[in-house]
Design an enzyme around this catalytic site. Structure first.
Site, PDB file in Angstrom:
ATOM      1  N   VAL A   1     -12.430   6.476   6.592  1.00  0.00           N
ATOM      2  CA  VAL A   1     -12.793   6.337   8.011  1.00  0.00           C
ATOM      3  C   VAL A   1     -11.895   5.355   8.750  1.00  0.00           C
ATOM      4  O   VAL A   1     -12.034   5.156   9.949  1.00  0.00           O
ATOM      5  CB  VAL A   1     -14.258   5.886   8.189  1.00  0.00           C
ATOM      6  CG1 VAL A   1     -15.205   6.946   7.662  1.00  0.00           C
ATOM      7  CG2 VAL A   1     -14.490   4.558   7.487  1.00  0.00           C
TER       8      VAL A   1
ATOM      9  N   VAL B   1       0.844  -1.194   0.000  1.00  0.00           N
ATOM     10  CA  VAL B   1       0.000   0.000   0.000  1.00  0.00           C
ATOM     11  C   VAL B   1       0.877   1.241   0.000  1.00  0.00           C
ATOM     12  O   VAL B   1       0.660   2.198  -0.734  1.00  0.00           O
ATOM     13  CB  VAL B   1      -0.939  -0.012   1.225  1.00  0.00           C
ATOM     14  CG1 VAL B   1      -1.611   1.346   1.403  1.00  0.00           C
ATOM     15  CG2 VAL B   1      -1.966  -1.118   1.078  1.00  0.00           C
ATOM     16  N   CYS B   2       1.880   1.200   0.805  1.00  0.00           N
ATOM     17  CA  CYS B   2       2.716   2.380   1.007  1.00  0.00           C
ATOM     18  C   CYS B   2       3.256   2.917  -0.308  1.00  0.00           C
ATOM     19  O   CYS B   2       3.065   4.078  -0.643  1.00  0.00           O
ATOM     20  CB  CYS B   2       3.851   2.013   1.955  1.00  0.00           C
ATOM     21  SG  CYS B   2       5.031   3.325   2.187  1.00  0.00           S
TER      22      CYS B   2
ATOM     23  N   GLY C   1     -14.497  11.333   7.116  1.00  0.00           N
ATOM     24  CA  GLY C   1     -13.403  10.920   8.007  1.00  0.00           C
ATOM     25  C   GLY C   1     -12.250  11.899   7.949  1.00  0.00           C
ATOM     26  O   GLY C   1     -11.558  11.967   6.943  1.00  0.00           O
TER      27      GLY C   1
ATOM     28  N   HIS D   1      22.653  26.045  13.164  1.00  0.00           N
ATOM     29  CA  HIS D   1      22.008  27.345  13.094  1.00  0.00           C
ATOM     30  C   HIS D   1      22.265  27.959  11.735  1.00  0.00           C
ATOM     31  O   HIS D   1      23.379  27.898  11.227  1.00  0.00           O
ATOM     32  CB  HIS D   1      22.553  28.263  14.192  1.00  0.00           C
ATOM     33  CG  HIS D   1      21.967  29.633  14.151  1.00  0.00           C
ATOM     34  ND1 HIS D   1      20.701  29.900  14.625  1.00  0.00           N
ATOM     35  CD2 HIS D   1      22.451  30.807  13.649  1.00  0.00           C
ATOM     36  CE1 HIS D   1      20.429  31.186  14.441  1.00  0.00           C
ATOM     37  NE2 HIS D   1      21.487  31.756  13.854  1.00  0.00           N
TER      38      HIS D   1
HETATM   39  C1  LIG Z   1      -3.411   6.959   1.462  1.00  0.00           C
HETATM   40  C2  LIG Z   1      -2.440   6.434   2.457  1.00  0.00           C
HETATM   41  C3  LIG Z   1      -1.394   7.203   2.834  1.00  0.00           C
HETATM   42  C4  LIG Z   1      -0.499   6.746   3.728  1.00  0.00           C
HETATM   43  N1  LIG Z   1       0.558   7.524   4.063  1.00  0.00           N
HETATM   44  C5  LIG Z   1       1.428   7.117   4.956  1.00  0.00           C
HETATM   45  C6  LIG Z   1       2.539   7.880   5.313  1.00  0.00           C
HETATM   46  O1  LIG Z   1       2.706   8.973   4.834  1.00  0.00           O
HETATM   47  N2  LIG Z   1       3.398   7.415   6.209  1.00  0.00           N
HETATM   48  C7  LIG Z   1       3.221   6.203   6.772  1.00  0.00           C
HETATM   49  O2  LIG Z   1       4.016   5.806   7.622  1.00  0.00           O
HETATM   50  N3  LIG Z   1       2.181   5.424   6.456  1.00  0.00           N
HETATM   51  C8  LIG Z   1       1.296   5.833   5.547  1.00  0.00           C
HETATM   52  N4  LIG Z   1       0.265   5.039   5.204  1.00  0.00           N
HETATM   53  C9  LIG Z   1       0.137   3.729   5.832  1.00  0.00           C
HETATM   54  C10 LIG Z   1       1.047   2.707   5.166  1.00  0.00           C
HETATM   55  O3  LIG Z   1       0.780   2.652   3.829  1.00  0.00           O
HETATM   56  C11 LIG Z   1       0.872   1.373   5.789  1.00  0.00           C
HETATM   57  O4  LIG Z   1       1.047   1.477   7.182  1.00  0.00           O
HETATM   58  C12 LIG Z   1       1.848   0.385   5.251  1.00  0.00           C
HETATM   59  O5  LIG Z   1       1.698   0.216   3.875  1.00  0.00           O
HETATM   60  C13 LIG Z   1       1.692  -0.948   5.925  1.00  0.00           C
HETATM   61  O6  LIG Z   1       2.588  -1.838   5.391  1.00  0.00           O
HETATM   62  P1  LIG Z   1       2.368  -3.382   5.425  1.00  0.00           P
HETATM   63  O7  LIG Z   1       3.579  -3.995   4.917  1.00  0.00           O
HETATM   64  O8  LIG Z   1       1.903  -3.765   6.715  1.00  0.00           O
HETATM   65  O9  LIG Z   1       1.150  -3.668   4.474  1.00  0.00           O
HETATM   66  P2  LIG Z   1       0.790  -3.206   3.055  1.00  0.00           P
HETATM   67  O10 LIG Z   1       1.578  -2.066   2.655  1.00  0.00           O
HETATM   68  O11 LIG Z   1      -0.665  -3.075   3.081  1.00  0.00           O
HETATM   69  O12 LIG Z   1       1.216  -4.434   2.190  1.00  0.00           O
HETATM   70  C14 LIG Z   1       0.545  -5.639   2.227  1.00  0.00           C
HETATM   71  C15 LIG Z   1       0.872  -6.391   0.992  1.00  0.00           C
HETATM   72  O13 LIG Z   1       0.472  -7.717   1.146  1.00  0.00           O
HETATM   73  C16 LIG Z   1      -0.008  -8.210  -0.084  1.00  0.00           C
HETATM   74  N5  LIG Z   1      -0.849  -9.372   0.150  1.00  0.00           N
HETATM   75  C17 LIG Z   1      -1.972  -9.449   0.916  1.00  0.00           C
HETATM   76  N6  LIG Z   1      -2.450 -10.705   0.898  1.00  0.00           N
HETATM   77  C18 LIG Z   1      -1.634 -11.439   0.116  1.00  0.00           C
HETATM   78  C19 LIG Z   1      -1.610 -12.802  -0.275  1.00  0.00           C
HETATM   79  N7  LIG Z   1      -2.536 -13.657   0.162  1.00  0.00           N
HETATM   80  N8  LIG Z   1      -0.628 -13.229  -1.050  1.00  0.00           N
HETATM   81  C20 LIG Z   1       0.342 -12.358  -1.483  1.00  0.00           C
HETATM   82  N9  LIG Z   1       0.359 -11.081  -1.143  1.00  0.00           N
HETATM   83  C21 LIG Z   1      -0.608 -10.616  -0.346  1.00  0.00           C
HETATM   84  C22 LIG Z   1      -0.739  -7.023  -0.661  1.00  0.00           C
HETATM   85  O14 LIG Z   1      -0.860  -7.153  -2.034  1.00  0.00           O
HETATM   86  C23 LIG Z   1       0.129  -5.880  -0.230  1.00  0.00           C
HETATM   87  O15 LIG Z   1       1.053  -5.547  -1.200  1.00  0.00           O
HETATM   88  C24 LIG Z   1      -0.651   5.471   4.280  1.00  0.00           C
HETATM   89  C25 LIG Z   1      -1.702   4.686   3.898  1.00  0.00           C
HETATM   90  C26 LIG Z   1      -2.607   5.169   2.984  1.00  0.00           C
HETATM   91  C27 LIG Z   1      -3.737   4.294   2.576  1.00  0.00           C
END
Ligand SMILES: Cc1cc2nc3c(=O)[nH]c(=O)nc-3n(C[C@H](O)[C@H](O)[C@H](O)COP(=O)(O)OP(=O)(O)OC[C@H]3O[C@@H](n4cnc5c(N)ncnc54)[C@H](O)[C@@H]3O)c2cc1C
Ligand SMILES: Cc1ncc(C[n+]2csc(CCOP(=O)(O)OP(=O)(O)O)c2C)c(N)n1
Ligand SMILES: [Mg+2]
Lengths: 454, 822
Positions: A266, A41-42, A181, A440
């Site tokens: 939300v 997602v990130c 939200g 500074h």
């Molecule tokens: C709009 C938005 C803005 C954000 N901005 C920030 C920010 O500025 N700073 C920040 O710190 N955080 C931010 N975040 C939050 C951040 O994106 C998440 O905290 C982070 O991506 C979490 O990482 P993760 O590895 O846990 O999961 P994710 O990034 O969600 O990755 C999970 C991955 O698992 C894969 N997956 C799931 N199930 C399966 C499966 N069965 N088989 C194979 N692959 C699978 C998915 O395809 C996905 O790629 C933001 C989130 C959003 C939605």
């Protein structure tokens, strides 16, 4: 034929790919299974694309306000399509970079959907598409997805109703946007579209936006954005969505607002279904995978990190959690700590905080002292923020003067806050902080000035 | 069981009926005039005197409890006082004929019995012997106190000694008969034949039988009286004591010289109430307690109810019953009808009985009626009797003052000697034999078939090449226990052993094979299936000075002798003020294959109780050495054995199990495998699974495990374990007991505290699941297995590369299980 790995990771987001990189670096045999794009997602629909767009908006803001600094930029315009295209380019580049890192650390990547089959004395068996994989340890990093609440008229995303995913794919700038939200994601998108001239309305159920951040600064932030033209409806509970109309209840009365587009922001929910988690008997807690301080689940050899645990929902938390798993697997006793995790809202101005807020300290009955200074206290801020305002607040423990929390509203607080993270992580006291030398003139000096305010 | 007894179906299946003889009820009807030939006037007046001593003693306590003073002497006694006002005739009648060699045991309500038996013994002792007793008891401490400013006769001095010693004991003074550690409900004085009173209702019901067994087996003079309440007739241990006491084998199987019933009288002091429950009419169905005798044996236990309101009726009964005992026709059941005017305790409001009822019994008060009869019979006059009462009252006031004087009668100064009570918990006196006299055996030890067979066995499990000998050839753990026990049988003439299936069968698990041939019946016999009496009689046997090995076939049956193991066996050494010793080695076998009620390791339950030594050897060398130590001592040792390893050979002690005598001190753990990376401390047969784990750890993961066998639980020397942890920094603690509340946790806590700075991870407990023990085929899910050690190390201490855990040791699972209580 199944293959043996020391560690299998499901999900290539910041939790998964960072863990893979670290584990590979330490010599473990690692397989990373990602059904979509590396970066999660990130990189693909969160942090990176939003920050890229917000930077474009900030440039636009600055260009318009350049006159105040004696710079004339006439007929400032923007091209929404180009902005979106640049965002794509940035994402691609970073996603590609992650792939290279995996190679560099001998992480085998499977771009397949993973499914957990079960656990035996031989190990944990997983399938990646057709392929059978057997691993001694499993790290689950399946992340989270946007939560769309069960409100009449609010089904799955469509032309009008968008989540972070769809809104990042818009072709045209909407003329009006209703954001349901007012959390971090909602505020960032609101800020972006507001800069570009979209009429933005925020409908928030709680009595303030950005709850969890320093509440005084949240109010300031809201007032700044109200001036910039965003309409806020607080304590407003959305009860129905009717086409482009968002109907909400506020102080017992029904009101409504319409928008070209409606962004649902939300909250997010952990991804725990559909990949065989139940075959392991992994325990869940409020929707997320339950873990201990070492990110262990209740099942031996099975770990979880990142959004899938359902609480911090930040990319840097996810990465650190992944690292904790690898450290413990490779013999380094490491416990996850959440007291020094920074939170940043990349609005303009930026709003950053780490550690305890005053609200939390009171709630937890922690005796603290607090000093607050306007950002205008330091030269560099005045130099770069004509007519702008900001504030820095530091909380320390009453007895020992250890830094408990630091909160800043103003640019570029996102780049400064890590200093406060270090202070908290190292359990630094006022006395120790006083001895640190800051460059500074920088805006970061506001931290030091505030410290001397005690 | 015995082959000599042929169970003839022709006889057994014949029709007929069981006939009962009438049980006499209150048949004594003589007047004092008619008794004048049997009693001198002095005797008759002495009976009055003794009753008044009890009445006044109890009245004094009652007034102290209810008004805070007696005859103007204020005192606060927070402790118990179960008084027997009204029951004096039954106590004095019971004690009157008894000699010093006769022992009485009692209950929570036994002040009167102590005084009655004490006064009776003082009367019978000649002055020289009486003085000697007083001079030697606690080095004359009590004597010095009661002798001060006293110029009367030796017997009067004895009476002061008796009353003071009892009173000081009730008031928890160090100058009391039991250093103040027994108190009102437990006070006793063995030199006068007064044995422990018991605050557990019915507690004396089996212990007294053990004392009678001691007298019989060791050919000692005297009978034993178990003074128990009418309500205690419902208690299991009383029934079990009665069953044990009436075994047919005493008259049918024991050797000629030994033939005959046990010299014990179950004396039911029937005051017609439990606390508030009325026995006849409410809580029992016997109508009269004497009826019970009819159901027990063909002699109907010579049961009889006598009028305990008339001392002469009780004395008459005793004269007749003692004759029965002398004729080896015991045991006897005597119901002595009486009534207590005082409440169960001074706080009792007597809400369960009517004023009219109490008054009716008071109108026939045993002392006043007896006094009236004495005067009417011209034995004495009222003035004289009143004079006696006044004298006794003055004596009480005098002794009360002395006994509450903190300078003369101090309590134990715990501040000055903080470990004073601790030092009394165990006697720790190595004693080769409890009595010097020849042992009774059937043949020389060298002629014993088992001994001869053992001489041919391999005393180390492996040959010179390290190959194991066949099981048949190996000297096994059961042989180690046997050798220690037979050795002691040939050293200590008082040593006896019994339990279920101990004779002929060879004891459960063949430990006693060969002993039947070596020993006469009275030294090795089969008990009834009656764990309470197996342990309870052993306690009585040991209290009197004998050494004994009771055996509980399965650990799971410990619950059946809960009171005996938890309240009696561990406590009497300290509660006596170290007057008594308790050389009892209770053998307990821990099962493994027979499911939920035959496979439990309850070492922890026993280790929890202060006053028991607890050992669990699992190698032949340790078993023999620890059994030798246990049998050389005078403390109660619960000797756990594992059915998993009765047939195991000696794998550790170089040179094998020595043929001669040696001791392994109780409380010393032993390193069974040296290592440097992780310590595994085990209790019981888990040792062998830990050793398997150590092998895997070494071979697959390069971790060298040091395996320590606890061998003992109580006492336990931590030094060896701490040294090991200093080296390894990591420790697992394992045993087959279910984990929750187990002794393993105790070890873990102490090691954490004692070696905190050296530990890299918290001590990890690897115990059994908190379930029922499943069937043998499912045991791997329940008892710690070799793999569990690796699982626990991987999860809780240090991850093993590429390791996939089997048993779930995650923190979260630990929390989840705890939440569910499983
Ligand atoms: C709009 C938005 C803005 C954000 N901005 C920030 C920010 O500025 N700073 C920040 O710190 N955080 C931010 N975040 C939050 C951040 O994106 C998440 O905290 C982070 O991506 C979490 O990482 P993760 O590895 O846990 O999961 P994710 O990034 O969600 O990755 C999970 C991955 O698992 C894969 N997956 C799931 N199930 C399966 C499966 N069965 N088989 C194979 N692959 C699978 C998915 O395809 C996905 O790629 C933001 C989130 C959003 C939605
Ligand atoms: C095992 C046990 N249960 C209950 C009690 C509490 N208790 C003390 S005395 C008593 C009544 C005993 O009655 P009885 O045996 O007739 O003796 P009495 O008090 O009448 O002398 C009871 C129930 C106890 N001490 N021990
Ligand atoms: Mg009674």
């Amino acid at each position: 034929m199944s293959k043996n790995y020391d560690l299998a990771i499901i999900g290539g987001g910041p939790a998964g790919y960072v863990a893979a990189e670290r584990a590979g670096h330490k010599g473990l045999k690692v397989v990373l299974i990602e059904k979509g794009e590396l970066g999660g997602v990130c990189l693909n629909e969160g942090c990176i694309p939003t920050k890229t767009l917000l930077y474009s908006a900030k440039l636009y803001d600055n260009a318009i306000g350049a006159e105040k600094y004696g710079v004339q930029a006439r007929e400032v315009t923007f091209d929404f399509g180009k902005m979106m295209a640049r965002k794509e380019k940035v994402v691609k580049k970073l996603v590609g970079g992650v792939g290279l890192k995996m190679k560099e650390h001998h992480v085998e990547v499977r771009r397949k959907e993973a499914y957990i089959k079960g656990r035996s004395a031989a190990g944990i068996s997983i399938t990646a598409g057709e392929e059978e994989i057997l691993a001694a340890n499993l790290l689950i990093c399946t992340g989270s997805e946007a939560f769309v609440p069960p409100i009449p008229g609010l089904g799955s995303p469509n032309e009008t109703i968008l989540t972070n995913r769809e809104i990042l794919q818009l072709k045209e700038l909407p003329s009006s946007l209703v954001v349901i939200g007012g959390g971090v994601i909602g505020m960032e998108f609101a800020s972006f579209f507001n800069s570009l001239g979209t009429k933005v309305t925020i409908v928030e159920m709680l009595d303030e936006i950005l709850t969890g951040m320093d509440s005084e600064m949240s109010v300031m932030m809201r007032q700044m954005y109200a001036k910039k033209g965003i309409t806020f409806h607080l304590s407003a509970k959305v009860v129905e969505v009717n086409g482009t109309e968002v109907i909400f209840e506020k102080e017992g009365k029904k009101e409504s607002v319409t928008g070209d587009k409606i962004l649902v922001s939300v909250g997010r929910k952990p991804v725990t279904k559909g990949f065989g988690l139940e075959n392991l008997g992994v325990e869940l807690d409020r929707g997320g995978i339950k873990v201990d301080e070492r990110m262990k689940t209740n099942v031996p050899n099975v770990f979880a990190a990142g959004d899938v645990t359902g609480f911090s929902l930040l990319a840097h938390t996810a990465s650190r959690e992944g690292e904790v798993v690898v450290n413990n697997l490779t013999g380094r006793n490491d416990r996850m700590r959440y007291n020094a995790i920074p939170g940043v809202v990349y609005t303009n101005p930026e709003f950053s905080g780490v550690g305890l807020t005053e609200e939390k300290a009171k709630e937890q009955n922690i005796a603290y002292k607090c000093v607050k200074l306007p950002m205008a206290y330091v030269g560099r801020f005045i130099a770069e923020n004509e007519g702008g305002s900001g504030v820095c607040k530091v909380l320390v423990g009453e007895k020992y003067g250890e830094v408990l929390g630091v909160h800043m509203l103003g640019n570029p607080s996102s780049e400064m806050i890590y200093g406060a993270c270090m202070a908290i992580e190292m359990e630094m006291t006022l006395k120790e902080m006083e001895e640190v030398v800051f460059p500074h003139p920088t805006v970061s000096e506001i931290f030091k000035e505030t410290i001397f305010g005690f | 069981m015995p082959k000599v007894q042929f169970i003839d179906p022709g006889v057994a299946r014949k029709s007929g009926e069981i006939k009962f003889k009438p049980i006499p009820v209150n048949q004594y009807s003589k007047s004092i005039q008619e008794e004048k030939n049997n009693f001198s006037n002095d005797d008759l007046i002495r009976i009055y005197h003794d009753m008044v001593v009890i009445r006044e003693f109890e009245t004094m306590l009652n007034l102290i409890k209810t008004t805070g003073e007696y005859s103007g002497v204020p005192y606060d006694h927070p402790g118990p006082a179960h008084l027997s006002i009204g029951q004096e005739a039954s106590a004095v009648g019971m004690a009157y004929t008894l000699t010093v060699e006769d022992f009485i045991f009692g209950s929570h309500r036994s002040h009167g019995e102590i005084l009655a038996k004490g006064l009776s013994s003082i009367q019978k002792l000649d002055d020289v012997d009486l003085m000697k007793i007083m001079e030697t008891f606690f080095d004359g401490t009590i004597l010095k106190i009661v002798q001060k400013d006293f110029k009367g006769s030796v017997k009067d001095l004895g009476r002061r000694f008796l009353i003071y010693g009892t009173l000081a004991e009730i008031f928890a003074r160090e100058t009391g008969f039991n250093k103040g550690l027994g108190g009102s409900m437990h006070a006793f004085f063995t030199p006068f034949g007064v044995y422990p009173n018991n605050a557990i209702v019915g507690g004396s019901g089996d212990i007294a039988v053990g004392a009678a067994l001691y007298k019989k087996v060791n050919r000692k003079k005297g009978v034993v009286v178990a003074n128990i309440g009418d309500a205690s007739m419902a208690c299991g241990p009383v029934w079990e004591g009665i069953s044990f006491a009436t075994m047919d084998q005493f008259t049918q199987l024991w050797d000629d010289g030994m033939k005959g019933g046990l010299p014990v009288i179950f004396n039911v002091m029937n005051n017609q109430y439990g606390m508030g429950g009325q026995t006849a009419g409410e809580t029992m169905g016997y109508g009269m307690a004497a009826r019970i005798g009819a159901g027990v044996n063909p002699d109907q236990m010579h049961a009889e109810r006598v009028d305990g309101y008339n001392p002469l009726a009780v004395i008459d009964a005793y004269k007749r019953k003692l004759k029965i005992i002398a004729d080896k026709k015991g045991p006897v059941l005597l119901e002595v009808l009486t009534y207590r005017f005082s409440g169960h305790s001074p706080s009792d409001a007597s809400s369960y009985r009517s004023k009219e009822e109490v008054e009716a019994w008071q109108n026939q008060d045993c002392i006043h009626t007896y006094a009236k009869n004495l005067v009417e019979a011209g034995v004495t006059d009222q003035l004289k009797l009143d004079g006696i009462w006044q004298e006794i009252k003055a004596l009480m006031v005098d002794l009360l003052k002395v006994s509450i004087d903190d300078v003369v009668s101090p309590r134990m100064d715990i501040r000055k000697r903080p470990e004073q009570i601790g030092e009394m918990i165990f006697s720790n006196t190595p004693t080769e034999t409890m009595e010097e006299r020849p042992v009774e055996v059937n043949h020389a030890m060298a002629e014993n078939a088992r001994v001869i067979q053992l001489a041919k066995k391999e005393r180390f499990a492996y040959d010179a090449e390290g190959k194991p000998f066949s099981k048949m050839k190996q000297y096994q753990l059961r042989d180690g226990i046997f050798e220690a026990i037979i050795d002691r049988f040939y050293k200590d003439p008082t040593l006896i052993a019994y339990g279920e299936e101990n004779r002929d069968w060879g004891g459960a698990f063949a430990v006693y094979r060969g002993l039947t041939e070596a020993l006469p019946y009275h030294r090795l016999f089969n008990s009834p299936i009656s764990e309470a009496s197996i342990v309870g009689t052993s306690i009585g046997y040991a209290m009197c000075g004998g050494r004994v090995i009771p055996e509980i076939m399965y650990c799971d049956f410990l619950g059946r002798c809960g009171d005996e193991v938890f309240n009696q066996l561990p406590k009497w050494q300290a509660m006596s003020g170290n007057v008594l010793k308790m050389p009892v080695v209770l053998r307990v076998s821990v099962g493994s294959k027979y499911g939920a009620q035959h496979s439990q390791d309850w070492t922890s339950l026993v280790a929890h109780i202060p006053g028991l030594k607890v050992v669990f050897p699992v190698t032949p060398y340790d078993a023999k050495g620890l059994m030798n130590s246990a049998l050389q001592g005078t403390d109660p040792v619960v000797f756990f054995e594992s059915q998993r390893v009765y047939d195991i050979g000696e794998q550790f002690h170089a040179g094998g199990v020595p043929e001669g005598y040696y001791e392994i001190p109780i409380g010393e753990p032993d390193v069974k495998r040296a290592g440097k990376d992780v310590t595994i401390l085990t209790i019981g047969a888990t040792l062998y699974r830990a050793l398997d784990a150590a092998k895997i750890l070494e071979e697959k993961y390069g971790l060298s495990a040091e395996v320590i066998d606890a061998r003992s639980l109580v006492p336990f020397n931590y030094e060896l374990v701490i040294e090991s942890v200093k080296k390894t920094g990591r420790i697992l603690i394992s045993g087959d007991a279910t984990s929750r509340g187990s002794f393993l946790n105790d070890l873990a806590r102490n090691i954490t505290e004692l070696a905190f700075d050296y530990l890299d991870a918290p001590p990890v407990v690897v115990g059994s699941r908190n379930w029922i023990t499943p069937a043998y085929e499912l045991e791997e899910a329940f008892f710690p297995q070799a793999g569990w050690f690796l699982d626990a190390i991987h999860e809780k201490i240090v991850p093993l590369a590429g390791y996939v855990a089997g048993e779930n040791f995650t923190d979260m699972e630990q929390i989840r299980r705890a939440k569910l209580g499983i």
